[in-house]
Design a protein around this motif. Sequence first.
Motif, PDB file in Angstrom:
ATOM      1  N   LYS A 107      -5.062 -10.795 -17.043  1.00 14.81           N
ATOM      2  CA  LYS A 107      -3.818 -10.099 -16.745  1.00 14.81           C
ATOM      3  C   LYS A 107      -3.605 -10.022 -15.235  1.00 14.81           C
ATOM      4  O   LYS A 107      -4.557  -9.934 -14.458  1.00 14.81           O
ATOM      5  N   SER A 108      -2.335 -10.039 -14.856  1.00 17.73           N
ATOM      6  CA  SER A 108      -1.989  -9.927 -13.437  1.00 17.73           C
ATOM      7  C   SER A 108      -1.607  -8.482 -13.118  1.00 17.73           C
ATOM      8  O   SER A 108      -1.356  -7.661 -14.005  1.00 17.73           O
ATOM      9  N   ILE A 109      -1.541  -8.181 -11.831  1.00 18.81           N
ATOM     10  CA  ILE A 109      -1.176  -6.842 -11.370  1.00 18.81           C
ATOM     11  C   ILE A 109       0.084  -6.959 -10.517  1.00 18.81           C
ATOM     12  O   ILE A 109       0.218  -7.872  -9.699  1.00 18.81           O
ATOM     13  N   SER A 110       1.016  -6.032 -10.727  1.00 12.94           N
ATOM     14  CA  SER A 110       2.297  -6.072 -10.008  1.00 12.94           C
ATOM     15  C   SER A 110       2.392  -5.023  -8.910  1.00 12.94           C
ATOM     16  O   SER A 110       2.758  -5.338  -7.773  1.00 12.94           O
ATOM     17  N   TYR A 111       2.086  -3.764  -9.252  1.00 14.15           N
ATOM     18  CA  TYR A 111       2.242  -2.663  -8.310  1.00 14.15           C
ATOM     19  C   TYR A 111       1.038  -1.738  -8.380  1.00 14.15           C
ATOM     20  O   TYR A 111       0.337  -1.681  -9.391  1.00 14.15           O
ATOM     21  N   ILE A 112       0.846  -1.003  -7.288  1.00 17.44           N
ATOM     22  CA  ILE A 112      -0.088   0.111  -7.305  1.00 17.44           C
ATOM     23  C   ILE A 112       0.642   1.335  -6.782  1.00 17.44           C
ATOM     24  O   ILE A 112       1.540   1.236  -5.944  1.00 17.44           O
ATOM     25  N   THR A 113       0.308   2.498  -7.331  1.00 16.21           N
ATOM     26  CA  THR A 113       0.886   3.745  -6.839  1.00 16.21           C
ATOM     27  C   THR A 113      -0.242   4.635  -6.340  1.00 16.21           C
ATOM     28  O   THR A 113      -1.363   4.594  -6.845  1.00 16.21           O
ATOM     29  N   ASP A 114       0.076   5.439  -5.328  1.00 12.08           N
ATOM     30  CA  ASP A 114      -0.978   6.251  -4.708  1.00 12.08           C
ATOM     31  C   ASP A 114      -0.473   7.637  -4.317  1.00 12.08           C
ATOM     32  O   ASP A 114      -0.776   8.145  -3.244  1.00 12.08           O
ATOM     33  N   GLY A 115       0.297   8.235  -5.204  1.00  9.55           N
ATOM     34  CA  GLY A 115       0.784   9.588  -4.952  1.00  9.55           C
ATOM     35  C   GLY A 115       2.030   9.871  -5.767  1.00  9.55           C
ATOM     36  O   GLY A 115       2.548   9.010  -6.475  1.00  9.55           O
ATOM     37  N   GLN A 116       2.528  11.100  -5.653  1.00  8.67           N
ATOM     38  CA  GLN A 116       3.657  11.543  -6.460  1.00  8.67           C
ATOM     39  C   GLN A 116       5.011  11.377  -5.779  1.00  8.67           C
ATOM     40  O   GLN A 116       6.051  11.505  -6.413  1.00  8.67           O
ATOM     41  N   ARG A 117       5.017  11.105  -4.481  1.00  6.60           N
ATOM     42  CA  ARG A 117       6.285  11.069  -3.759  1.00  6.60           C
ATOM     43  C   ARG A 117       7.144   9.883  -4.192  1.00  6.60           C
ATOM     44  O   ARG A 117       6.676   8.759  -4.255  1.00  6.60           O
ATOM     45  N   VAL A 118       8.396  10.212  -4.476  1.00  9.26           N
ATOM     46  CA  VAL A 118       9.377   9.195  -4.853  1.00  9.26           C
ATOM     47  C   VAL A 118      10.321   9.010  -3.664  1.00  9.26           C
ATOM     48  O   VAL A 118      10.869   9.994  -3.152  1.00  9.26           O
ATOM     49  N   PRO A 119      10.526   7.777  -3.203  1.00  8.17           N
ATOM     50  CA  PRO A 119      10.012   6.516  -3.743  1.00  8.17           C
ATOM     51  C   PRO A 119       8.820   5.969  -2.987  1.00  8.17           C
ATOM     52  O   PRO A 119       8.436   4.820  -3.193  1.00  8.17           O
ATOM     53  N   ARG A 120       8.204   6.758  -2.113  1.00  8.11           N
ATOM     54  CA  ARG A 120       7.255   6.215  -1.156  1.00  8.11           C
ATOM     55  C   ARG A 120       5.978   5.646  -1.760  1.00  8.11           C
ATOM     56  O   ARG A 120       5.529   4.577  -1.370  1.00  8.11           O
ATOM     57  N   ASN A 121       5.382   6.397  -2.670  1.00 11.94           N
ATOM     58  CA  ASN A 121       4.008   6.075  -3.073  1.00 11.94           C
ATOM     59  C   ASN A 121       3.921   4.987  -4.132  1.00 11.94           C
ATOM     60  O   ASN A 121       3.328   5.168  -5.190  1.00 11.94           O
ATOM     61  N   ILE A 122       4.507   3.846  -3.818  1.00 11.74           N
ATOM     62  CA  ILE A 122       4.366   2.660  -4.659  1.00 11.74           C
ATOM     63  C   ILE A 122       4.510   1.442  -3.752  1.00 11.74           C
ATOM     64  O   ILE A 122       5.276   1.466  -2.787  1.00 11.74           O
ATOM     65  N   LYS A 123       3.748   0.425  -4.042  1.00 11.65           N
ATOM     66  CA  LYS A 123       3.878  -0.815  -3.269  1.00 11.65           C
ATOM     67  C   LYS A 123       3.439  -1.988  -4.129  1.00 11.65           C
ATOM     68  O   LYS A 123       2.693  -1.826  -5.106  1.00 11.65           O
ATOM     69  N   LYS A 124       3.939  -3.145  -3.771  1.00 10.72           N
ATOM     70  CA  LYS A 124       3.554  -4.340  -4.490  1.00 10.72           C
ATOM     71  C   LYS A 124       2.064  -4.586  -4.276  1.00 10.72           C
ATOM     72  O   LYS A 124       1.537  -4.402  -3.178  1.00 10.72           O
ATOM     73  N   ALA A 125       1.402  -4.986  -5.337  1.00 15.67           N
ATOM     74  CA  ALA A 125      -0.041  -5.214  -5.264  1.00 15.67           C
ATOM     75  C   ALA A 125      -0.342  -6.332  -4.274  1.00 15.67           C
ATOM     76  O   ALA A 125       0.404  -7.311  -4.167  1.00 15.67           O
ATOM     77  N   ASP A 126      -1.434  -6.167  -3.566  1.00  7.86           N
ATOM     78  CA  ASP A 126      -1.812  -7.125  -2.535  1.00  7.86           C
ATOM     79  C   ASP A 126      -3.334  -7.273  -2.553  1.00  7.86           C
ATOM     80  O   ASP A 126      -4.056  -6.270  -2.534  1.00  7.86           O
TER      81      ASP A 126
END
Length: 231
Positions: free
Chosen positions: A187-206
Amino acid sequence: DWIGESIEIAPERVVRPPHVIIIVGPTGVGKTTTIAKLASNSILDAKTKKITNPEICIVTIDTMRVGALEQLAKFGEILNKNVLKAETAEDVAQIYEEYKEHVDYIFIDTSGYSPNDATHISEMKNILDVKMNPTIYLSVCASTKASDLHNIFRNYEPFDYSSVIVTKCDETKQFGNIISVLWERHKSISYITDGQRVPRNIKKADVIDILKNLSGFDIDRIHIEDHFGEK
């Protein structure tokens, strides 16, 4: 290097509007917040690229969790978007038919069930069994142990999810389990999230970011940035 090469980053999917995005997964992994982040970022990305803001539609089929609709509605208010509720496949189909000619994105939040709850998972799949050509993400917590991850991946397989979103990465520094299970289940990975703040705490997986957060290794940052950076 071997670990980094085993990580598959999902390519960005380009589809004709409306792009239907669905997140499934067990209870407590932050699906509703993640939907809100993705919806918010679709608008922010447009502003960054100085293009017309996309029209979006937000839908929830979560009828189990108390306050689920209210939580999503609060995010909708911030985005100045109504949140629609669907309880059956007919409801989903009706919303899709009504909005498909007028929106760029349709974001669908779902109920969270135990991966062992085959009955409710099957019922939810039936609700989403509408011809919408969706992108379906499986959402899992970074801290979940390997045996449970295998169970989750396997029991949500009927949704034919395209890739995985790993949430709550701020709550652990142990990424070995998720990397191993992603590789073992292809399986591949698309995003990771690292907190509750919307929309900040999400980024494309790297790959580089993931490797930097591995514990038990002396990381040669220059080497991994050269090896896994954009060519």
